[in-house]
Motif scaffolding. Structure first.
Motif, mmCIF file in Angstrom:
data_model
loop_
_atom_site.group_PDB
_atom_site.id
_atom_site.type_symbol
_atom_site.label_atom_id
_atom_site.label_comp_id
_atom_site.label_asym_id
_atom_site.label_seq_id
_atom_site.Cartn_x
_atom_site.Cartn_y
_atom_site.Cartn_z
ATOM 1 N N GLU A 1 0.811 -1.214 0.000
ATOM 2 C CA GLU A 1 0.000 0.000 0.000
ATOM 3 C C GLU A 1 0.850 1.272 0.000
ATOM 4 O OE1 GLU A 1 -2.871 -0.180 3.136
ATOM 5 O OE2 GLU A 1 -4.047 -1.746 2.128
ATOM 6 N N SER A 2 2.063 1.184 0.482
ATOM 7 C CA SER A 2 2.955 2.346 0.462
ATOM 8 C C SER A 2 3.876 2.322 -0.749
ATOM 9 C CB SER A 2 3.789 2.402 1.744
ATOM 10 O OG SER A 2 4.609 1.259 1.862
ATOM 11 N N ALA A 3 3.683 1.320 -1.634
ATOM 12 C CA ALA A 3 4.475 1.172 -2.873
ATOM 13 C C ALA A 3 5.947 0.924 -2.590
ATOM 14 C CB ALA A 3 4.297 2.380 -3.776
ATOM 15 N N GLN A 4 6.245 0.361 -1.425
ATOM 16 C CA GLN A 4 7.625 -0.026 -1.122
ATOM 17 C C GLN A 4 7.941 -1.399 -1.706
ATOM 18 O OE1 GLN A 4 8.448 0.307 3.077
ATOM 19 N NE2 GLN A 4 7.364 2.255 3.231
ATOM 20 N N ALA A 5 6.905 -2.141 -2.035
ATOM 21 C CA ALA A 5 7.068 -3.456 -2.660
ATOM 22 C C ALA A 5 5.869 -3.694 -3.567
ATOM 23 C CB ALA A 5 7.170 -4.552 -1.600
ATOM 24 N N TYR B 1 4.884 19.987 -8.197
ATOM 25 C CA TYR B 1 4.002 19.351 -7.221
ATOM 26 C C TYR B 1 4.558 18.005 -6.773
ATOM 27 C CZ TYR B 1 2.221 16.278 -10.916
ATOM 28 O OH TYR B 1 2.109 15.341 -11.904
ATOM 29 N N MET B 2 5.313 17.330 -7.654
ATOM 30 C CA MET B 2 5.913 16.051 -7.276
ATOM 31 C C MET B 2 7.054 16.247 -6.284
ATOM 32 S SD MET B 2 5.970 13.719 -10.693
ATOM 33 C CE MET B 2 4.479 13.359 -11.604
ATOM 34 N N GLU B 3 7.707 17.393 -6.350
ATOM 35 C CA GLU B 3 8.782 17.680 -5.411
ATOM 36 C C GLU B 3 8.215 17.986 -4.024
ATOM 37 O OE1 GLU B 3 11.844 17.368 -6.079
ATOM 38 O OE2 GLU B 3 12.229 17.793 -8.186
ATOM 39 N N ARG B 4 7.053 18.652 -4.003
ATOM 40 C CA ARG B 4 6.490 19.099 -2.728
ATOM 41 C C ARG B 4 5.677 18.022 -2.028
ATOM 42 N NH1 ARG B 4 5.108 23.765 -5.861
ATOM 43 N NH2 ARG B 4 2.971 22.990 -5.963
ATOM 44 N N LYS B 5 4.984 17.181 -2.780
ATOM 45 C CA LYS B 5 4.073 16.209 -2.178
ATOM 46 C C LYS B 5 4.814 14.981 -1.681
ATOM 47 C CE LYS B 5 0.311 18.513 -3.187
ATOM 48 N NZ LYS B 5 -0.585 19.043 -2.163
ATOM 49 N N PRO B 6 4.254 14.298 -0.663
ATOM 50 C CA PRO B 6 4.888 13.076 -0.145
ATOM 51 C C PRO B 6 4.579 11.874 -1.017
ATOM 52 C CG PRO B 6 2.894 13.545 1.101
ATOM 53 C CD PRO B 6 3.072 14.689 0.132
ATOM 54 N N LEU B 7 5.198 11.824 -2.208
ATOM 55 C CA LEU B 7 4.903 10.758 -3.168
ATOM 56 C C LEU B 7 5.931 9.649 -3.048
ATOM 57 C CD1 LEU B 7 4.029 13.021 -6.200
ATOM 58 C CD2 LEU B 7 2.449 11.843 -4.703
ATOM 59 N N ARG B 8 5.724 8.744 -2.135
ATOM 60 C CA ARG B 8 6.676 7.652 -1.942
ATOM 61 C C ARG B 8 6.677 6.688 -3.112
ATOM 62 N NH1 ARG B 8 4.333 5.785 3.716
ATOM 63 N NH2 ARG B 8 2.467 6.382 2.594
ATOM 64 N N GLN B 9 5.578 6.686 -3.890
ATOM 65 C CA GLN B 9 5.470 5.734 -4.995
ATOM 66 C C GLN B 9 6.512 5.951 -6.083
ATOM 67 O OE1 GLN B 9 3.093 7.675 -3.879
ATOM 68 N NE2 GLN B 9 1.104 6.677 -3.728
ATOM 69 N N LEU B 10 6.973 7.205 -6.254
ATOM 70 C CA LEU B 10 7.804 7.528 -7.411
ATOM 71 C C LEU B 10 9.077 6.721 -7.479
ATOM 72 C CD1 LEU B 10 7.439 11.387 -7.496
ATOM 73 C CD2 LEU B 10 6.546 9.755 -9.125
ATOM 74 N N MET B 11 9.660 6.406 -6.347
ATOM 75 C CA MET B 11 10.937 5.726 -6.328
ATOM 76 C C MET B 11 10.857 4.297 -6.840
ATOM 77 S SD MET B 11 12.844 8.094 -5.385
ATOM 78 C CE MET B 11 14.352 7.159 -5.255
ATOM 79 N N VAL B 12 9.634 3.727 -6.833
ATOM 80 C CA VAL B 12 9.526 2.330 -7.252
ATOM 81 C C VAL B 12 8.783 2.152 -8.574
ATOM 82 C CG1 VAL B 12 9.618 1.456 -4.901
ATOM 83 C CG2 VAL B 12 7.403 1.972 -5.929
ATOM 84 N N LEU B 13 8.321 3.244 -9.163
ATOM 85 C CA LEU B 13 7.506 3.110 -10.368
ATOM 86 C C LEU B 13 8.280 2.484 -11.522
ATOM 87 C CD1 LEU B 13 5.479 6.416 -10.284
ATOM 88 C CD2 LEU B 13 4.600 4.107 -10.033
#
Length: 207
Positions: free
Chosen positions: A36-40, A166-178
């Motif tokens: 759910e946090s896109a860490q896996a 907006y991607m820099e400011r928001k807490p988008l944890r998903q981006l690192m794993v996309l």
């Protein structure tokens, strides 16, 4: 909408906690939390299991363009802008180009006083037929040109990446794993062919 968001929405629609979903799936609560946090990313077997538990197709889970409706309360709760795979790839490509531009601009800033120093030294030791004032003038001119060029690059870079602020400011944890997820989909399409029977739904997923 990415897979992580869809799992959250479907779990909440069924009124389950992460622990309850984990029990249904036969995994740990930490595994569900990471999904759910896109860490896996769940493997193909778990994705098929999720589609059966939630009563949705694998396509609706895996395709970013397939949206799953969430309640207004959920949308307010998250406060996070949803990012599609296309947006994420564009963002990552823009950041890669930006890094190259910024590094060149920084190098110009570092190199800007070198001409002045070299010309001053050459004038002092009579290496070049230039007076001290002429050497200083040329060196300062070169310094200003390089600094102005670097500033122009910084301004251009800001203009090019402004739409992704907006991607820099928001807490988008998903981006690192996309990107890893995109690559994994391609890898799974080859490796799982030998492990999974060729059902129509799985074939549709790999197209």
């Amino acid at each position: 909408m990415i897979l992580a968001d869809k799992i959250i929405i479907l779990r909440k629609k069924n009124g389950w906690s992460q622990e309850e979903l984990a029990d249904e799936m036969g995994v740990s609560r930490q595994s569900v939390s990471k999904w759910e946090s896109a860490q896996a990313v769940p493997d193909l077997e778990k994705i098929l299991q999720l589609s059966q538990i939630f009563g949705v197709t694998t396509d609706s889970l895996l395709k970013d363009e397939a949206e799953i409706e969430s309640s207004g309360e959920d949308a307010q709760e998250s406060g996070i802008r949803k990012v599609s795979m296309e947006e994420a790839n564009a963002f990552l490509a823009a950041k890669k180009k930006s890094a190259v531009r910024i590094s060149k601009a920084v190098m110009m800033c570092i190199a800007s006083p070198i001409c002045l120093i070299l010309l001053a030294g050459a004038s002092e030791f009579d290496v070049l037929p230039l007076s001290e004032n002429a050497a200083a003038g040329i060196g300062i001119g070169a310094l200003l040109v390089l600094i102005a060029s670097a500033v122009a690059v910084f301004i251009y870079d800001h203009a090019e990446t402004e739409s992704f602020e907006y991607m820099e400011r928001k807490p988008l944890r998903q981006l690192m794993v996309l990107k890893a997820w995109s690559a994994r989909k391609k890898t799974d399409s080859v490796s799982t062919t030998h492990r999974v029977s060729p059902s129509a739904s799985v074939c549709a997923f790999f197209r």
